[in-house]
Scaffold this active site. Structure first.
Site, PDB file in Angstrom:
ATOM      1  N   ASP A 179      -5.152  -9.879  -9.084  1.00  0.00           N
ATOM      2  CA  ASP A 179      -6.294 -10.522  -8.781  1.00  0.00           C
ATOM      3  C   ASP A 179      -6.183 -12.029  -7.911  1.00  0.00           C
ATOM      4  OD1 ASP A 179      -7.296  -8.466 -10.607  1.00  0.00           O
ATOM      5  OD2 ASP A 179      -7.694  -9.348 -12.203  1.00  0.00           O
ATOM      6  N   GLY A 182      -3.279   6.931  14.462  1.00  0.00           N
ATOM      7  CA  GLY A 182      -4.399   6.239  13.013  1.00  0.00           C
ATOM      8  C   GLY A 182      -3.609   5.797  11.322  1.00  0.00           C
ATOM      9  N   PRO A 183      -4.493   5.724  10.816  1.00  0.00           N
ATOM     10  CA  PRO A 183      -3.298   5.925   9.409  1.00  0.00           C
ATOM     11  C   PRO A 183      -2.782   6.825   9.338  1.00  0.00           C
ATOM     12  CG  PRO A 183      -5.692   4.652   9.248  1.00  0.00           C
ATOM     13  CD  PRO A 183      -5.390   6.011  10.424  1.00  0.00           C
ATOM     14  N   PRO A 184      -2.070   6.616   7.866  1.00  0.00           N
ATOM     15  CA  PRO A 184      -1.645   8.536   7.441  1.00  0.00           C
ATOM     16  C   PRO A 184      -2.355   8.990   6.646  1.00  0.00           C
ATOM     17  CG  PRO A 184      -0.062   6.358   7.243  1.00  0.00           C
ATOM     18  CD  PRO A 184      -1.286   6.056   7.801  1.00  0.00           C
ATOM     19  N   GLY A 185      -2.327  10.662   6.863  1.00  0.00           N
ATOM     20  CA  GLY A 185      -3.459  11.122   6.058  1.00  0.00           C
ATOM     21  C   GLY A 185      -4.661  11.387   6.609  1.00  0.00           C
ATOM     22  N   THR A 186      -4.232  11.079   7.613  1.00  0.00           N
ATOM     23  CA  THR A 186      -6.054  11.195   8.330  1.00  0.00           C
ATOM     24  C   THR A 186      -6.388  12.353   9.656  1.00  0.00           C
ATOM     25  OG1 THR A 186      -5.567   9.831  10.136  1.00  0.00           O
ATOM     26  CG2 THR A 186      -6.641   8.979   8.845  1.00  0.00           C
ATOM     27  N   LYS A 224      -3.893  13.563  12.190  1.00  0.00           N
ATOM     28  CA  LYS A 224      -3.545  13.606  13.088  1.00  0.00           C
ATOM     29  C   LYS A 224      -2.403  15.201  13.400  1.00  0.00           C
ATOM     30  CE  LYS A 224      -0.957  10.258  12.741  1.00  0.00           C
ATOM     31  NZ  LYS A 224      -1.654   9.114  11.544  1.00  0.00           N
ATOM     32  N   GLU A 261     -11.754  -6.380 -18.076  1.00  0.00           N
ATOM     33  CA  GLU A 261     -11.632  -5.873 -17.096  1.00  0.00           C
ATOM     34  C   GLU A 261     -13.539  -6.431 -17.746  1.00  0.00           C
ATOM     35  OE1 GLU A 261     -10.982  -3.733 -15.003  1.00  0.00           O
ATOM     36  OE2 GLU A 261      -8.021  -4.788 -15.926  1.00  0.00           O
TER      37      GLU A 261
END
Length: 756
Positions: free
Chosen positions: A539, A241-245, A247, A464
């Protein structure tokens, strides 16, 4: 009856107890010296240090035991000619003469003693021989050079010793400072059930992965529950999975709950600069793990050693491939009876070797994704435990405002909120601290030192405001939750467009809306200042990426069709991550570029038209931003309550010749249940009389957009004309071109447009 003080005990035990107490006292010098000597002997530097000391002793001994002192050649010859020499010895080959004098030789205040020596060069050999013959010596000897055993030993062992010390130092560096022969040993850290740090109760937001790992724990605790049904314990579990999830956190929880020895090692710890070290460490790790009745081995970042074989320059001789081969054998080789379960974690499962992923090695592959809204709330509650949270803080709302955040991001939010509260000398963490913490995690810290002049602030406010207004006028975009013109990170300002719920896919209309409000900032600068700035570069990049994916990946172009263009990532050296190979013709590439350009132009035109139709609201929004610098959701909704929204987008078909149908989709059971509840609650209605269908309406051409009528100034007429004066007249702009498929990178969990 006691024994008087000072008298010996009859059985002699009293002195023995004193000696024993003295020996067992840890503070005695004897015990301390023994501990020091033991520590010194077990030190990795003891033997090379001792060898160096011995060699230095030999050198010093040979230096200080020199039998004579050296004098000049002329002095030695003068001593021979003056008949002051008792005996002489000539060393052939060294061209050295040793003299034993009758009396001490003195030079000034320096006494050389009775033993001196001098050296001569070859041309003066005859002169030395004549001086010897005329000196009337008692004894005279010619002696060939004989190297001493000590000198020979020193000259032989010194290079070997230096090489050995260098080898020892290098092996110590490779092996983490331990003994020389331990560099091929496993670097895994062993944890037992006596040292739990993380429990399953400390993990939230990854319920599916947690359930799978809890089953692994049950396999180890109650194997009979599964073996009676013929089930086999899985050999391996791969967490990706992605980093920081979470594991690695899941693996720590398994270590705390397993009740069996847990070995933890990183994939990079296997491979070293020496050939064969990685495979040796794998063998040593599994040998140690198999010695236990049951064990778990956790390999973090396994892609460091488990990348696909046959890729890169090394080929079959690559040290990493040898390590992988040994790992494959240990997990499921000829010796199939293993009580070791391997848990591995990676964020690159696509580059792993297929042999590593097959059943029998990693039987279970569990995806650990970013948590949903409920999972984020649970994670926030876990990290809020032990922190003084104000009663006004609603963690459910915080979870709603943080779509796409991983567990590590949420932990960072709570930690940043605590740090900000401590910085302000507060006692409880309130909404203000959490809101600032979310902004810091998303966009970086506020740049209070970056002071913009009034014109740049005004350009940023309109930029903005253009993003926010276009997003509010579109039908398929998420609500605008925050606008600010305060510099933060690398951005001069940003607009948050956050969905109300978690999204796992994105429709074509939503992608078109994303591209349109991404171009809203550039369109606002063109309309108001007629001189766009570089702030829209990010953008434009996002909109271009979205358009390209719509055309080449998502099949949302009627011209290109439902075709996947572009191959998979090539694998030149690293097993993946290379440049994408183009597998289509130049003519198709030209069509792709034209479609991307058309999508971007349509998005730009649509944003331009929205801002022209709502120029009064744009001015009002820019004025509020210049006044308050930051607007939150309620304030934004009040300003946007009169926004003129765009009509619904037309139905789209990938091919115009396909038959059109307006049959709606079936209603879900939940929708039918809600309708049934409403019908039960509503009062009975009188029967209606059927009405004949009306004739089809004639299509009336729509007049071109007219300029808005002048409006009252927002402030006094002396203020800046771009904000305070009535809305100016602008020429008519043509309606957007024929509807084309457009793209925007699917931002499933919210969007953020920056000007920076």
């Amino acid at each position: 009856m006691g024994v008087p003080a000072g008298m010996p005990h009859p059985n002699g035990l009293q002195p023995q107890r004193k000696d024993k107490a003295l020996a067992q006292n840890p503070n005695t010098p004897q015990k301390g010296s023994e501990a020091f000597l033991k520590k010194l002997i077990h030190s990795s530097w003891f033997f090379p240090g001792a060898a160096i000391v011995v060699m230095l002793g030999f050198l010093m001994a040979s230096f200080f035991t020199q039998p004579s002192r050296q004098v000049d050649t002329n002095v030695g010859l003068q001593l021979l000619n003056d008949h002051q020499v008792k005996s002489a010895k000539i060393y052939d080959g060294d061209q050295r003469v040793e003299l034993q004098l009758k009396d001490d030789y003195k030079k000034g205040n320096d006494n050389y003693g009775k033993s001196v020596r001098f050296y001569y060069v070859q041309p003066r050999g005859d002169e030395v021989a004549k001086a010897m013959e005329s000196a009337e010596l008692e004894s005279y000897t010619d002696q060939p050079v004989e190297h001493s055993f000590l000198g020979s030993l020193v000259s032989l062992l010194l290079p070997i010793l230096l090489f050995g010390v260098l080898f020892w130092f290098l092996m110590g560096r490779v092996g983490g400072g331990s003994s020389v022969m331990s560099f091929s040993k496993s670097r895994a850290k062993k944890f037992t059930k006596d040292k739990p740090e993380v429990r399953f109760s400390d993990v939230a937001g990854v319920d599916e992965a947690l359930a799978e790992l809890e089953e692994v724990r049950e396999f180890l605790a109650e194997p009979e529950k599964f073996t009676r049904l013929g089930a086999k314990i899985p050999k391996g579990v791969l967490l990706y999975g992605p980093p920081g999830t979470g594991k690695t956190l899941l693996a720590k929880a398994v270590a705390g709950e397993a009740g069996v020895p847990f070995y933890s090692i990183s994939g990079s710890d296997f491979v070293e600069m020496f050939v064969g070290v990685g495979a040796s460490r794998v063998r040593d790790l599994f040998k140690e793990a198999k010695s236990d009745p049951a064990a778990i081995v956790f390999v973090d970042e396994i892609d460091a050693v488990g990348r696909r074989r046959g890729v890169g320059m090394g080929g079959g001789n690559d040290e990493r491939e040898q390590t992988l081969n040994q790992l494959l054998v240990e997990m499921d080789g000829f010796d199939g009876n293993s009580n070791v379960i391997v848990i591995a974690a990676t964020n690159r499962p696509d580059v792993l070797d297929p042999a590593l992923l097959r059943p029998g090695r990693f039987d279970r592959q569990i995806g650990v994704d970013a948590p949903d809204m409920q999972g984020r709330e649970h994670i926030l509650r876990v990290h809020a435990a032990g922190k003084p949270i104000a009663n006004t803080v609603d963690l459910a709302q915080v979870a709603k405002r943080t779509p796409g955040f991983t567990g590590a991001d949420l932990a960072n939010v709570m930690n940043e909120a605590a740090l900000l509260t401590a910085r302000d000398n507060g006692n409880v963490i309130d909404d203000r601290a959490i809101d600032e913490a979310i902004d810091r995690v998303m966009a970086g810290p506020q740049r209070s030192s970056r002071i913009m002049n009034e014109h740049e602030r005004k350009v940023t406010a309109y930029h903005e405001g253009g993003h926010a207004l276009v997003a509010a006028a579109l039908r398929n975009s998420a609500p605008v939750t925050k606008i600010t013109i305060l510099p933060r990170g690398r951005a001069l300002g940003y607009t948050m467009v956050m969905p109300q719920d978690d999204k796992y896919s994105t429709t074509r209309h939503e992608l078109l809306d994303q591209m349109a409000y991404a171009m809203g900032g550039r369109a606002a600068e063109e309309i108001v200042f007629h001189d766009p700035s570089t702030g829209a570069s990010n953008d434009i990049q996002k909109a271009t990426d979205t358009a390209r994916k719509m055309v080449t990946d998502y099949g949302m172009s009627a011209v290109i069709g439902s075709v996947k263009l572009g191959g998979e990532d090539t694998e030149p050296f690293l097993g993946g991550g290379g440049a994408s190979a183009r597998n289509y013709s130049d003519a198709t590439a030209a069509k792709v570029d034209a479609e991307i350009r058309a999508l971007l132009e349509q998005a730009h035109d649509e944003a331009f038209q929205i801002l022209l139709e709502n120029r009064d609201i744009l001015d009002r929004l820019a004025f509020a931003l210049l006044e308050k610098e930051t607007l939150l959701e309620n304030e934004i909704a009040e300003i946007f309550k009169d926004v003129r929204k765009r009509p619904e987008r037309e139905h789209w078909y990938s091919k115009p010749t396909r038959e059109r149908t307006d049959i709606p989709p079936v209603k879900a059971p939940s929708e039918l249940a809600k309708e049934a509840e409403k019908s039960e609650e509503a009062p009975a209605e009188a029967p209606t009389v059927p009405v004949a269908p009306a004739a089809p309406a004639q299509q009336v051409p729509v007049a071109p957009t007219q300029p808005l009528p002048p409006q009252a100034p927002l402030t006094d007429p002396d203020a800046d004309p771009t904000v305070a004066m009535p809305t100016q007249q602008y020429p008519n702009y043509p309606a957007p071109p024929e509807h084309r498929p457009e793209n925007g990178t699917p931002n499933q969990n919210g969007a953020e447009n920056e000007r920076g």
